[in-house]
Structure formats: structure tokens, C-alpha cells
Write an enzyme that holds these catalytic residues in place. Structure first.
Site, mmCIF file in Angstrom:
data_model
loop_
_atom_site.group_PDB
_atom_site.id
_atom_site.type_symbol
_atom_site.label_atom_id
_atom_site.label_comp_id
_atom_site.label_asym_id
_atom_site.label_seq_id
_atom_site.Cartn_x
_atom_site.Cartn_y
_atom_site.Cartn_z
ATOM 1 N N ASP A 1 0.112 -0.638 -1.775
ATOM 2 C CA ASP A 1 -0.596 -0.329 -0.894
ATOM 3 C C ASP A 1 -2.200 -0.301 -1.264
ATOM 4 O O ASP A 1 -2.709 -0.350 -2.734
ATOM 5 C CB ASP A 1 -0.607 1.230 -0.635
ATOM 6 C CG ASP A 1 0.767 1.621 0.142
ATOM 7 O OD1 ASP A 1 1.503 0.642 0.732
ATOM 8 O OD2 ASP A 1 1.181 2.778 -0.126
HETATM 9 N N1 URA Z 1 5.306 3.469 -2.551
HETATM 10 C C1 URA Z 1 4.215 3.678 -1.947
HETATM 11 O O1 URA Z 1 4.322 4.484 -0.997
HETATM 12 N N2 URA Z 1 3.248 2.904 -1.954
HETATM 13 C C2 URA Z 1 3.015 1.816 -2.897
HETATM 14 O O2 URA Z 1 1.840 1.318 -2.899
HETATM 15 C C3 URA Z 1 4.191 1.622 -3.877
HETATM 16 C C4 URA Z 1 4.990 2.369 -3.704
#
Ligand code: URA
Length: 237
Positions: free
Chosen positions: A110
Site C-alpha cells: 500500500d
Molecule cells: N497487507 C496490507 O494490509 N498492506 C500492505 O501493504 C501489505 C500487506
């Protein structure tokens, strides 16, 4: 990871632009000027496919196949792993090399998640690494809004029902590090998986940092935004 690699095959204009290296418009001009041949025959079509069995020459000089690149990056926050959100720069822009723009990330983080991102130009390699059949472990350091509940390790191990889904998550490992911090290893790659697993336990992820993917661990020498190429052992993974 053992890979059975198929012979490389790609469009002529892409091949020449990567191996020369040249921009696509420069390649187009050279094609129109009859400067490129395949196995001794002048070629003008930029979209014709070439494979490793072909000898492609530019102005009489044989071009070599571009070698694939494999990179680990310590992703800072506010960079994206895809090109879908125009509001943030893409992680590949941090690889200031002529071949940097050709890289894609093997598995996404993310925009606010930091840590290990693997980038490559080798689609077979990234596909093998992220394939659900391989269930490669991804490990994260997590900072939470609320204190961890006493049963949290067990709940992650048993599997959780994520909002909007109908299948439990596969067993995940959670090690409590402090009242508000944990190390979590998951084998799946569902959308916002770690954040949603904690949401299913009435908690909220405040910070998320990926430490490793399979046997590849983020090099502690890499400051946020820094990168290095993978060693041959890491590529084999
Ligand atoms: N899980 C998440 O919620 N976000 C990420 O960036 C990676 C794994």
C-alpha cells in the site's frame, strides 16, 4: 526458486530500445531508415516478434538480449507499486538507471506501507514468486492503535474472516513484540490483507513495514528509498 525459463521473445521495437538502449521514437526512425535487420533481412515492422534464436542487428552490429534485472528496494511511504494512482510517484522512479522504468514490482505494498519491494523486468520470476500456489511467506512489522488482545496469536493461527469475504484466511504467524507491536507472517496476498486481519480483531494498523519475502530479507544497509540488485542466491530464492 527454480525457474524453467522459456526462450525470451518480444516485440522488435522493445528489444532494440532495451538492448541499444534507445527511445522507442529513435527506434522507429531507425526502422524507417532500413537500419535494422533480422537474420540479415531488413525489417521495418516495429511489432514483429523476435526471439533469442534471431540475430537482430542495428547498423550492422548484432544486438545482445538485455539481461533481466532483479532489485530490492526499501520503499518509503508515499510511493506506489502500481501506476493506477497518478497522485503519487511510482517505486520504479527511485531506480535511476536506464533500465529502471522497465521494472515492475513482484507483489504490491500500500502507499503508506514501507519496506521490502522486489522489482524486476523478468515476468516469469515475479509470477513464480507471487503465485498463490507457492504460498511464499511475507513478514511484516506492525504498529497498532490498540493493545494486542491475549488471544491474538491464536486467532491469526486459526484464520480470520475478512470483511466482505467468505473464506477464512490461511494460518498466519503472529509474534507479540510489545503491547502495540507485532511481527506477522502471512502466506497469502489478499487486498490490504494485514490491515484487514487486524480490523477483523477490532484493532487498527498504524504502521506496516515489510521485512522479508520468502528467503529474501530487506538489507539493513538500505535506507528508505535506497536499493540494490539481488545477489544470484537471492534470485534463486
Ligand atoms: N497487507 C496490507 O494490509 N498492506 C500492505 O501493504 C501489505 C500487506
Amino acid at each position: 526458486m527454480k525457474l524453467i525459463t522459456s526462450p525470451q521473445i518480444m516485440r522488435l521495437d522493445r528489444f532494440v530500445s532495451h538492448s541499444a538502449p534507445l527511445s522507442r521514437s529513435q527506434v522507429k526512425r531507425l526502422l524507417h531508415a532500413d537500419q535494422i535487420d533480422i537474420d540479415g533481412v531488413i525489417e521495418r515492422d516495429p511489432g514483429v516478434m523476435v526471439s533469442e534464436d534471431n540475430k537482430v542487428s542495428l547498423q550492422g552490429k548484432i544486438l545482445c538480449w538485455p539481461r533481466p534485472h532483479y532489485v530490492m528496494l526499501n520503499k518509503p511511504a508515499d510511493y506506489i507499486c502500481s501506476t493506477e494512482d497518478a497522485g503519487y510517484p511510482v517505486v520504479s522512479s527511485l531506480i535511476e538507471q536506464p533500465w529502471g522504468a522497465a521494472l515492475h514490482s513482484a507483489g504490491r505494498l500500500d502507499v503508506d506501507t514501507t519496506g521490502l519491494v522486489l522489482l524486476t523486468s523478468d515476468g516469469d520470476w515475479s509470477h513464480a514468486l507471487t503465485s498463490p500456489r507457492r504460498s511464499c511467506l511475507k513478514t511484516y512489522l506492525v504498529g497498532l492503535k490498540h493493545p494486542l488482545s491475549v488471544d491474538i496469536t491464536q486467532r491469526f493461527a486459526e484464520g480470520l474472516m475478512l470483511n466482505g469475504e467468505n473464506k477464512l484466511t490461511l494460518p498466519a504467524q503472529l509474534v507479540v513484540l510489545g503491547t502495540h507491536t507485532a511481527r506477522v507472517s502471512v502466506q497469502e496476498g489478499r487486498y490490504h490483507q494485514v490491515k484487514r486481519m487486524f480490523a477483523a480483531c477490532s484493532n487498527r494498523v498504524l504502521t506496516l513495514h515489510r521485512e522479508s519475502i520468502g528467503n529474501i530479507t530487506l538489507d539493513p544497509e538500505l535506507l528508505p528509498g535506497a536499493w540494490r540488485e539481488l545477489t544470484p542466491t537471492e534470485v534463486e530464492n
